[in-house]
Design a protein around this motif. Sequence first.
Motif, mmCIF file in Angstrom:
data_model
loop_
_atom_site.group_PDB
_atom_site.id
_atom_site.type_symbol
_atom_site.label_atom_id
_atom_site.label_comp_id
_atom_site.label_asym_id
_atom_site.label_seq_id
_atom_site.Cartn_x
_atom_site.Cartn_y
_atom_site.Cartn_z
ATOM 1 N N ARG A 31 0.836 -1.205 0.000
ATOM 2 C CA ARG A 31 0.000 0.000 0.000
ATOM 3 C C ARG A 31 0.864 1.245 0.000
ATOM 4 O O ARG A 31 0.614 2.194 -0.754
ATOM 5 C CB ARG A 31 -0.953 -0.002 1.206
ATOM 6 N N ASN A 32 1.913 1.264 0.818
ATOM 7 C CA ASN A 32 2.796 2.426 0.899
ATOM 8 C C ASN A 32 3.556 2.674 -0.405
ATOM 9 O O ASN A 32 3.803 3.826 -0.761
ATOM 10 C CB ASN A 32 3.795 2.270 2.050
ATOM 11 N N GLU A 33 3.930 1.606 -1.095
ATOM 12 C CA GLU A 33 4.675 1.737 -2.344
ATOM 13 C C GLU A 33 3.757 1.878 -3.556
ATOM 14 O O GLU A 33 4.235 2.096 -4.672
ATOM 15 C CB GLU A 33 5.626 0.552 -2.523
ATOM 16 N N GLY A 34 2.446 1.710 -3.358
ATOM 17 C CA GLY A 34 1.487 1.947 -4.423
ATOM 18 C C GLY A 34 1.169 0.780 -5.331
ATOM 19 O O GLY A 34 0.508 0.957 -6.350
ATOM 20 N N TRP A 35 1.577 -0.429 -4.984
ATOM 21 C CA TRP A 35 1.232 -1.581 -5.830
ATOM 22 C C TRP A 35 0.117 -2.440 -5.234
ATOM 23 O O TRP A 35 -0.283 -3.436 -5.847
ATOM 24 C CB TRP A 35 2.456 -2.423 -6.222
ATOM 25 N N ILE A 36 -0.408 -2.031 -4.091
ATOM 26 C CA ILE A 36 -1.643 -2.619 -3.565
ATOM 27 C C ILE A 36 -2.661 -1.495 -3.441
ATOM 28 O O ILE A 36 -2.401 -0.471 -2.807
ATOM 29 C CB ILE A 36 -1.435 -3.339 -2.224
ATOM 30 N N PHE A 37 -3.805 -1.696 -4.084
ATOM 31 C CA PHE A 37 -4.895 -0.716 -4.079
ATOM 32 C C PHE A 37 -5.762 -0.864 -2.835
ATOM 33 O O PHE A 37 -6.148 0.115 -2.214
ATOM 34 C CB PHE A 37 -5.728 -0.908 -5.350
#
Length: 88
Positions: A31-37
């Motif tokens: 989530r923090n790196e943007g690859w989990i929505f």
Amino acid sequence: MKYFAVFLPVISVERSQQYRPLHLEFLEKGRNEGWIFANGRFVDGSGGLVIYIAESMDDVLAKVKQDPFVAMEARGYEIHEWELVMRA
């Protein structure tokens, strides 16, 4: 970028409990790196769902295999490309 819905059905309740802290760290990183929505568990205890953001099925599969739940065979996985529709 594309969205992929990944179902994580329980294989082993014991291994799921054992590796849950590592799984939650993995999700937070994503989530923090943007690859989990988005992610969440099914309230009936049957598993969970993670929505990944990736360029391709191969890219998301590589990430899914890094999830401690999958790597330690606590959960299975089923991947589907998902089309996000939002209210305008």
